[in-house]
Design an enzyme around this catalytic site. Structure first.
Site, PDB file in Angstrom:
ATOM      1  N   GLY A  51       0.770  -1.243   0.000  1.00 22.68           N
ATOM      2  CA  GLY A  51       0.000   0.000   0.000  1.00 22.68           C
ATOM      3  C   GLY A  51       0.802   1.295   0.000  1.00 22.68           C
ATOM      4  O   GLY A  51       0.236   2.370   0.198  1.00 22.68           O
ATOM      5  N   TRP A  53       2.176   2.951  -2.498  1.00 22.77           N
ATOM      6  CA  TRP A  53       1.756   3.879  -3.574  1.00 22.77           C
ATOM      7  C   TRP A  53       0.405   4.495  -3.240  1.00 22.77           C
ATOM      8  O   TRP A  53       0.169   5.666  -3.524  1.00 22.77           O
ATOM      9  CB  TRP A  53       1.704   3.156  -4.917  1.00 22.77           C
ATOM     10  CG  TRP A  53       3.052   2.927  -5.548  1.00 22.77           C
ATOM     11  CD1 TRP A  53       4.252   2.840  -4.899  1.00 22.77           C
ATOM     12  CD2 TRP A  53       3.346   2.771  -6.941  1.00 22.77           C
ATOM     13  NE1 TRP A  53       5.264   2.630  -5.804  1.00 22.77           N
ATOM     14  CE2 TRP A  53       4.746   2.581  -7.064  1.00 22.77           C
ATOM     15  CE3 TRP A  53       2.568   2.761  -8.097  1.00 22.77           C
ATOM     16  CZ2 TRP A  53       5.374   2.393  -8.293  1.00 22.77           C
ATOM     17  CZ3 TRP A  53       3.188   2.577  -9.336  1.00 22.77           C
ATOM     18  CH2 TRP A  53       4.578   2.400  -9.425  1.00 22.77           C
ATOM     19  N   ASP A  68      -5.273  -5.754  -5.430  1.00 18.85           N
ATOM     20  CA  ASP A  68      -4.190  -6.734  -5.333  1.00 18.85           C
ATOM     21  C   ASP A  68      -4.791  -8.098  -5.010  1.00 18.85           C
ATOM     22  O   ASP A  68      -5.857  -8.191  -4.395  1.00 18.85           O
ATOM     23  CB  ASP A  68      -3.175  -6.354  -4.249  1.00 18.85           C
ATOM     24  CG  ASP A  68      -1.794  -6.953  -4.538  1.00 18.85           C
ATOM     25  OD1 ASP A  68      -0.878  -6.189  -4.905  1.00 18.85           O
ATOM     26  OD2 ASP A  68      -1.636  -8.197  -4.414  1.00 18.85           O
ATOM     27  N   ASP A  86      -7.860 -10.557  -8.576  1.00 18.96           N
ATOM     28  CA  ASP A  86      -6.943 -10.530  -9.707  1.00 18.96           C
ATOM     29  C   ASP A  86      -7.394  -9.425 -10.668  1.00 18.96           C
ATOM     30  O   ASP A  86      -8.557  -9.421 -11.105  1.00 18.96           O
ATOM     31  CB  ASP A  86      -7.002 -11.906 -10.398  1.00 18.96           C
ATOM     32  CG  ASP A  86      -5.962 -12.060 -11.486  1.00 18.96           C
ATOM     33  OD1 ASP A  86      -5.565 -11.045 -12.098  1.00 18.96           O
ATOM     34  OD2 ASP A  86      -5.555 -13.207 -11.731  1.00 18.96           O
ATOM     35  N   ASP A 110       2.240  -1.349 -10.491  1.00 17.20           N
ATOM     36  CA  ASP A 110       3.517  -1.830  -9.946  1.00 17.20           C
ATOM     37  C   ASP A 110       3.447  -3.357  -9.867  1.00 17.20           C
ATOM     38  O   ASP A 110       4.164  -3.973  -9.092  1.00 17.20           O
ATOM     39  CB  ASP A 110       3.732  -1.205  -8.558  1.00 17.20           C
ATOM     40  CG  ASP A 110       5.185  -1.232  -8.100  1.00 17.20           C
ATOM     41  OD1 ASP A 110       6.079  -1.384  -8.951  1.00 17.20           O
ATOM     42  OD2 ASP A 110       5.421  -1.093  -6.887  1.00 17.20           O
ATOM     43  N   LYS A 150       5.119  -0.723 -14.432  1.00 13.82           N
ATOM     44  CA  LYS A 150       6.446  -1.323 -14.214  1.00 13.82           C
ATOM     45  C   LYS A 150       6.726  -2.336 -15.314  1.00 13.82           C
ATOM     46  O   LYS A 150       5.849  -3.104 -15.705  1.00 13.82           O
ATOM     47  CB  LYS A 150       6.484  -2.015 -12.861  1.00 13.82           C
ATOM     48  CG  LYS A 150       7.780  -2.779 -12.642  1.00 13.82           C
ATOM     49  CD  LYS A 150       8.123  -2.954 -11.214  1.00 13.82           C
ATOM     50  CE  LYS A 150       7.251  -3.962 -10.528  1.00 13.82           C
ATOM     51  NZ  LYS A 150       7.553  -3.983  -9.092  1.00 13.82           N
TER      52      LYS A 150
HETATM   53  C1  LIG Z   1       5.940  -4.807  -5.916  1.00 14.26           C
HETATM   54  S1  LIG Z   1       4.356  -5.204  -5.256  1.00 14.26           S
HETATM   55  C2  LIG Z   1       3.560  -3.641  -5.250  1.00 14.26           C
HETATM   56  C3  LIG Z   1       4.061  -2.670  -4.196  1.00 14.26           C
HETATM   57  C4  LIG Z   1       3.148  -1.464  -4.073  1.00 14.26           C
HETATM   58  N1  LIG Z   1       3.256  -0.599  -5.248  1.00 14.26           N
HETATM   59  C5  LIG Z   1       3.438  -0.620  -2.865  1.00 14.26           C
HETATM   60  O1  LIG Z   1       3.686   0.575  -3.013  1.00 14.26           O
HETATM   61  O2  LIG Z   1       3.367  -1.123  -1.747  1.00 14.26           O
HETATM   62  C6  LIG Z   1       3.605  -6.031  -6.614  1.00 14.26           C
HETATM   63  C7  LIG Z   1       2.202  -6.564  -6.344  1.00 14.26           C
HETATM   64  O3  LIG Z   1       1.587  -6.943  -7.576  1.00 14.26           O
HETATM   65  C8  LIG Z   1       0.570  -7.866  -7.229  1.00 14.26           C
HETATM   66  N2  LIG Z   1       0.024  -8.522  -8.416  1.00 14.26           N
HETATM   67  C9  LIG Z   1       0.670  -9.292  -9.325  1.00 14.26           C
HETATM   68  N3  LIG Z   1      -0.175  -9.743 -10.261  1.00 14.26           N
HETATM   69  C10 LIG Z   1      -1.406  -9.220  -9.956  1.00 14.26           C
HETATM   70  C11 LIG Z   1      -2.696  -9.315 -10.562  1.00 14.26           C
HETATM   71  N4  LIG Z   1      -2.893 -10.044 -11.671  1.00 14.26           N
HETATM   72  N5  LIG Z   1      -3.729  -8.663  -9.981  1.00 14.26           N
HETATM   73  C12 LIG Z   1      -3.532  -7.939  -8.853  1.00 14.26           C
HETATM   74  N6  LIG Z   1      -2.337  -7.812  -8.237  1.00 14.26           N
HETATM   75  C13 LIG Z   1      -1.277  -8.438  -8.780  1.00 14.26           C
HETATM   76  C14 LIG Z   1       1.301  -8.807  -6.269  1.00 14.26           C
HETATM   77  O4  LIG Z   1       0.380  -9.550  -5.489  1.00 14.26           O
HETATM   78  C15 LIG Z   1       2.152  -7.832  -5.459  1.00 14.26           C
HETATM   79  O5  LIG Z   1       1.569  -7.531  -4.222  1.00 14.26           O
END
Ligand SMILES: C[S@@+](CC[C@H](N)C(=O)[O-])C[C@H]1O[C@@H](n2cnc3c(N)ncnc32)[C@H](O)[C@@H]1O
Length: 197
Positions: A51, A53, A68, A86, A110, A150
């Site tokens: 969280g 961002w 997420d 998802d 991200d 990203k």
């Molecule tokens: C690097 S983390 C994000 C960090 C976040 N931007 C922050 O500021 O805390 C990447 C996230 O992408 C999520 N993710 C990956 N594929 C996803 C999808 N298809 N739908 C939703 N979330 C997804 C992962 O569960 C993970 O928590």
């Protein structure tokens, strides 16, 4: 991941400053470079766990809808709404738009996959998430809205980005100082055309 790599100075700074992740500094750096977030905007945060961002965007005066697969701790700030699911699921997408109440001004992604360590397989997964972010942005952004996603440099991602040039304008790649030196991640920004000139 090794402790020495995980707990770097931004990790400690995030703890001190009350951010949920060191990723918060990446969005702050993107903001410093591109000035995309403005007060009053409605922002979609794809892959928002834990969280950081969401916190940054809300502090800058935006209303945030985050999604997420993982469960987030609830926010006291009622300008942040979270959907657990998802981002590829059409029901989840409908819920994101319902919570926004209108098209988004900015779509942030991200999202990262769980990496297997097998390069060819990981590149395909990374490229799928970049494409998902752009597809969602294409459906949910207002005209002249911006997407930030990203990405990692590889042929699969490059093919996705080349396709986006038919739908989006001003596609730019930015490497951040706040990205760990061990990562080759980059952030791609682009604008959905269609607004009044
Ligand atoms: C690097 S983390 C994000 C960090 C976040 N931007 C922050 O500021 O805390 C990447 C996230 O992408 C999520 N993710 C990956 N594929 C996803 C999808 N298809 N739908 C939703 N979330 C997804 C992962 O569960 C993970 O928590």
């Amino acid at each position: 991941m090794a402790e020495y790599q995980r707990k770097d100075h931004l990790y400690n700074k995030a703890k001190e400053e009350g951010y949920r992740s060191r990723a918060a500094y990446k969005l702050l750096e993107i903001q410093k470079k591109h000035r995309l977030i403005r007060s009053g905007q409605v922002i979609l945060d794809l892959g928002c766990y834990p969280g950081g961002w969401c916190q940054v965007a809300a502090q800058l005066g935006a209303r945030v809808v985050g999604v997420d697969i993982r469960t987030l701790e609830t926010f006291a700030d009622n300008t942040i709404s979270i959907v657990e699911g998802d981002a590829n699921d059409p029901d989840v997408q409908a819920e994101l738009l319902r919570l926004a109440g209108r098209k988004f001004d900015l779509v942030l992604s991200d999202m990262s996959p769980h990496l297997s360590g097998i390069e060819a397989r990981d590149n395909v997964r990374i490229a799928e998430l970049v494409e998902l972010a752009f597809d969602i942005a294409f459906q949910m952004l207002r005209p002249n809205g911006i997407v930030v996603a990203k990405a990692f440099p590889c042929n699969d991602v490059e093919e996705v980005l080349q396709r986006q040039k038919k739908r989006f304008q001003k596609l730019k790649r930015t490497r951040l100082e706040s990205t760990r030196t061990t990562s080759n991640e980059l952030y791609v920004t682009a604008m959905l055309p269609g607004g009044a000139k």
